[in-house]
Write a protein that holds these residues in place. Structure first.
Motif, PDB file in Angstrom:
ATOM      1  N   ARG A   1       0.822  -1.199   0.000  1.00  0.00           N
ATOM      2  CA  ARG A   1       0.000   0.000   0.000  1.00  0.00           C
ATOM      3  C   ARG A   1       0.867   1.264   0.000  1.00  0.00           C
ATOM      4  N   TRP A   2       1.959   1.233   0.759  1.00  0.00           N
ATOM      5  CA  TRP A   2       2.852   2.407   0.768  1.00  0.00           C
ATOM      6  C   TRP A   2       3.536   2.576  -0.586  1.00  0.00           C
ATOM      7  N   LEU A   3       4.022   1.478  -1.167  1.00  0.00           N
ATOM      8  CA  LEU A   3       4.693   1.568  -2.469  1.00  0.00           C
ATOM      9  C   LEU A   3       3.745   2.075  -3.545  1.00  0.00           C
ATOM     10  N   ALA A   4       2.483   1.652  -3.502  1.00  0.00           N
ATOM     11  CA  ALA A   4       1.528   2.118  -4.511  1.00  0.00           C
ATOM     12  C   ALA A   4       1.329   3.620  -4.411  1.00  0.00           C
ATOM     13  N   ARG A   5       1.400   4.185  -3.208  1.00  0.00           N
ATOM     14  CA  ARG A   5       1.238   5.634  -3.053  1.00  0.00           C
ATOM     15  C   ARG A   5       2.454   6.409  -3.543  1.00  0.00           C
TER      16      ARG A   5
ATOM     17  N   SER B   1       2.986   9.708 -11.622  1.00  0.00           N
ATOM     18  CA  SER B   1       1.879   9.663 -12.579  1.00  0.00           C
ATOM     19  C   SER B   1       2.224   8.934 -13.881  1.00  0.00           C
ATOM     20  N   PRO B   2       3.448   9.040 -14.430  1.00  0.00           N
ATOM     21  CA  PRO B   2       3.728   8.265 -15.661  1.00  0.00           C
ATOM     22  C   PRO B   2       3.790   6.773 -15.431  1.00  0.00           C
ATOM     23  N   GLY B   3       3.849   6.355 -14.166  1.00  0.00           N
ATOM     24  CA  GLY B   3       3.878   4.930 -13.869  1.00  0.00           C
ATOM     25  C   GLY B   3       5.188   4.457 -13.282  1.00  0.00           C
TER      26      GLY B   3
ATOM     27  N   LEU C   1      12.524  -2.395  -8.814  1.00  0.00           N
ATOM     28  CA  LEU C   1      12.553  -2.818  -7.417  1.00  0.00           C
ATOM     29  C   LEU C   1      11.160  -2.705  -6.773  1.00  0.00           C
ATOM     30  N   ALA C   2      10.417  -1.662  -7.115  1.00  0.00           N
ATOM     31  CA  ALA C   2       9.083  -1.483  -6.543  1.00  0.00           C
ATOM     32  C   ALA C   2       8.106  -2.531  -7.065  1.00  0.00           C
ATOM     33  N   LEU C   3       8.274  -2.959  -8.326  1.00  0.00           N
ATOM     34  CA  LEU C   3       7.350  -3.945  -8.886  1.00  0.00           C
ATOM     35  C   LEU C   3       7.622  -5.359  -8.389  1.00  0.00           C
ATOM     36  N   LEU C   4       8.854  -5.652  -7.957  1.00  0.00           N
ATOM     37  CA  LEU C   4       9.183  -7.008  -7.528  1.00  0.00           C
ATOM     38  C   LEU C   4       8.259  -7.518  -6.415  1.00  0.00           C
TER      39      LEU C   4
ATOM     40  N   THR D   1      -1.655  -0.391 -10.755  1.00  0.00           N
ATOM     41  CA  THR D   1      -0.307  -0.017 -10.314  1.00  0.00           C
ATOM     42  C   THR D   1       0.745  -0.800 -11.089  1.00  0.00           C
ATOM     43  N   VAL D   2       0.565  -2.108 -11.181  1.00  0.00           N
ATOM     44  CA  VAL D   2       1.523  -2.948 -11.906  1.00  0.00           C
ATOM     45  C   VAL D   2       1.497  -2.617 -13.393  1.00  0.00           C
TER      46      VAL D   2
END
Length: 746
Positions: free
Chosen positions: A436-440, A444-446, A463-466, A483-484
């Protein structure tokens, strides 16, 4: 003549005797009695005798218990009380007949004036003349109720006129009125009608309205004639009966007093019931006749029903919520993130052993964690991208096949995998908060940014997507699909024709960023089966193959760019992980690439392959040893290799997880190596590692769900860097299936 109870044969004998004496006829009446149980009792009684006359004795018999229209009896008024001197005799007696006295005709008794007492009409009665004036032998009116006396107990009874039956309220006796009593009742009712007609005005005829002439008083038959009426000079000798008539009236006997008291009580009870409200009367009548056990059962059933309907408001602490509105790039700290716990929380995942369930604060935290953990178990079973669950279970329990590596990431088997491999409710809740924190933090470009010393948007994004992919969240399935999808879209857009994903990486982050991005593309393609990712993933793998150095390693820049001719173990680890992911996804990977990489590891190993250095000529370190041993496992080493056994024991004994020696990079590789190795060494490592990560996660503020950057390379990577590694460590129970162990799902 007093009535007497006799047998039927004796009655016939008396009839014959009366017939011989000149009597005309004797009538036998029957009185019906009902006892308390309702049984009928019949007593045959001589009720009356028709008048007969004897010209010599002038004897006359009069029925005392009925009203007759016989001319011989017409001079006896209805309410005349016979004097005590009236001769009585028994038909069966053998003694001479008593002396008969001629009484003058009695004057008719004036009608009683209506009297009212406290608004209740005075009782009007007709006394049956065959016995003394006792309550048992009377018929009277109490208001509008016909009453008579009980022959058993003397209590007053109400007469049901339409049945001519009376019931005793005291002893329960029921009697049926005789014909004589019925005629007395009829006369009483007729008299009441006459009294109602004359109630408008005394002495006024109800028909003409003129005063009635005064009635001529007749001498009472119960008294002797006055002296003025006797013939002059006649001498009158008083008979014994006349002497008795001059005596004072007898005092009331105790039986009469008791009967009068019973009548008074009965009248009060009847009036009380008549004047009580209808509901109360109905209640008393209904429940007064029910058995005690039935009343008790009804009462308790009503009581239990009322208690079941009672509800008490649940006491709870003040609820609050933290609201935040993003109006700028920087997020300001807010209040503590509070997830309202529910009372009916079911703990599907294991509970840590050190949690005190009797501690209210720890119990509330555990309930909140259970609710957080369920978020990652939610999945829409209608998703067309989900494989058949039976196929997933077969892949997990198989021992061969590269495709089984990611099968355990399916959310539908999450609970079973966490239980099998050593996770808890708190570890899953920590992963959910980290995602939840990483998604925030996504731009905006992804993409994501490191926001630290080094800059590399591709490294931060990969690293965030792993951890999202490790939790089974893809761009087609899961809570964080968008998000992904945004992160994958960014990587595909910035990829060059030759597959290069370094983008804007500065310094020595180039090949790190490319290897991590290649892992993400391969895993996303493997999880979703989306063919649009096949080509980007294959191009990224081809770039890694071409970038390998002659010694079998990789460095910060590709081999084709010139420069250093020797690789390092740190960069090589990410490239080998990408190649392994590509092989599991079914992409093309040259076998020679793995052989050259194995040759490189031989050059940096020490102690018979149990320890490894950063580069040739350097001393071995625990960080590079953990990374190299994991690569050896993927390239074919087994549990029987001495170097693997010795190296794992060396790490467990000399470099276990310590909070004072936090190193997220080291823990990332070592946790995977110990998980594949299994056994007691893995259990000990897991207990220490998971507790440190759960306890050090931020619980409040804007950074709730993340970890504070500390340890090796934390200053260069920042909060996104360390949070991604920590979340992947807590996903180890299902992120990769163990290489040397078979999972048996229930």
């Amino acid at each position: 003549m007093a009535p007497e109870t006799i047998g039927r044969s004796a009655l016939h004998r008396r009839k014959r005797k009366l017939a011989r004496s000149g009597a005309q006829k004797v009538h036998a009446g029957k009185r019906i009695r009902r006892g308390p149980g309702g049984e009928v009792k019949r007593d045959t009684t001589v009720m009356a005798a028709k008048a007969f006359s004897d010209p010599t004795a002038r004897l006359r018999l009069i029925a005392l218990d009925r009203v007759s229209n016989d001319p011989l009896e017409s001079d006896v008024p209805l309410q005349t009380t016979f004097p005590a001197s009236l001769p009585l005799f028994d038909l069966a007696s053998e003694t001479p007949l008593p002396e008969i006295v001629n009484f003058p005709p009695a004057s008719p008794a004036p009608p009683p004036a209506p009297a009212h007492r406290s608004g209740v009409a005075q009782s009007t009665s007709i006394q049956m003349p065959h016995k003394p004036t006792d309550l048992v032998d009377q018929v009277w009116l109490d208001g509008d109720v016909l009453m008579c006396g009980c022959p058993d107990c003397g209590a007053p009874m109400s007469i049901r006129l339409w049945l001519m039956i009376a019931d005793c309220w005291q002893c329960g006796t029921s009697i049926e009125l005789s014909e004589e009593q019925e005629r007395a009742v009829q006369k009483l009712l007729d008299r009441r009608e006459r009294e109602k007609q004359t109630a408008a005005g005394p002495g006024v005829s109800p028909d003409t309205g003129t005063p009635d002439p005064p009635a001529k008083a007749l001498p009472s038959r119960s008294q002797p004639p006055a002296a003025s009426q006797r013939p002059a000079g006649s001498q009158h000798r008083e008979s014994p009966q006349e002497k008795k008539s001059h005596l004072p009236p007898p005092l009331p006997t105790p039986r009469r007093q008791a009967t009068a008291a019973a009548r008074s009580r009965a009248e009060r009870e009847i009036r009380r019931r008549a004047e009580s409200p209808s509901v109360v009367a109905w209640f008393c009548e209904t429940f007064g006749n029910l058995p005690a056990w039935l009343v008790s059962m009804v009462f308790h059933m009503v009581l239990l029903t009322l208690l079941g309907l009672l509800t008490f408001p649940a006491t709870q602490e003040d609820l609050f919520i933290t609201l935040a509105t993003t109006v700028q790039k920087e997020v300001t700290p807010g209040g503590q993130i509070v997830v309202e716990p529910t009372e009916d929380v079911k703990f599907d995942l294991p509970i840590p052993r050190d949690v005190d369930l009797d501690n209210p604060q720890e119990m509330e935290e555990l309930k909140s964690a259970a609710k957080e953990a369920k978020i990652l178990q939610e999945v829409n079973t209608a998703e067309f991208n989900l494989p058949d669950i039976d196929v997933v279970r077969q892949q997990i329990q198989s021992v061969e096949g590269a495709s089984r590596t990611y099968a355990a990431r399916d959310p539908r088997v999450r609970v079973e995998m966490v239980k099998k491999e050593g996770g808890t409710t708190l570890t899953e809740a920590a992963v959910a908060r980290a995602l939840r924190w990483l998604a925030r933090q996504q731009e905006s470009p992804g993409h994501w940014q490191l926001n630290a010393g080094n800059r590399s948007d591709t490294a931060a994004t990969s690293l965030a997507l792993l951890p999202f992919l490790g939790a089974g969240q893809s761009h087609l399935v899961g809570r964080y699909r968008q998000t992904v999808s945004g992160g994958l879209g960014f990587l595909v857009r910035i990829q060059k024709e030759d597959g290069d994903l370094r983008h804007n990486s500065a310094g020595n982050t180039g090949m790190y960023a490319h290897g991590q991005s290649a892992i993400v593309l391969c895993e996303a393609f493997m999880l979703s089966g989306d063919e649009s990712l096949r080509l980007p993933a294959q191009k990224a793998i081809d770039f890694i193959v071409d970038a390998q150095y002659p010694d079998g390693g990789w460095k910060y820049t590709p081999n084709r760019d010139g420069g250093a001719r020797r690789g390092d173990t740190s960069v090589m680890g990410w490239q080998l992980m990408a190649l392994q992911s590509a092989r599991a996804a079914g992409l093309q990977v040259p076998t020679a690439t793995f052989e050259r990489a194995s040759h490189y590891l031989d050059g940096v190993s020490y102690e018979h392959g149990s320890q490894y250095a950063y580069a040739r000529g350097n001393r071995p370190t625990h960080v590079m040893t953990a990374e190299a041993l994991l690569c050896r496992m993927y390239m074919g080493w087994t549990l029987n290799d001495p170097g693997l056994k010795t190296g794992i024991r060396w790490l467990a004994e000399n470099h276990p997880p310590r909070r004072a020696q936090t190193n997220f990079y080291y823990w990332y590789y070592a946790t995977q190596a110990f998980h594949h190795y299994g056994g007691s060494l893995w259990n000990r490592w897991n207990l220490e590692m998971r507790d440190i990560l759960v306890q050090t996660q931020e619980k409040s503020g804007a950074n709730a769900g993340s970890w504070t950057p500390q340890g090796g390379h934390a200053g260069s990577g920042g909060r996104v860097y360390v949070t991604s590694f920590a979340a992947c460590n807590l996903e180890v129970y299902y992120r990769h299936l163990p290489i040397f162990r078979q999972i048996d799902l229930e």
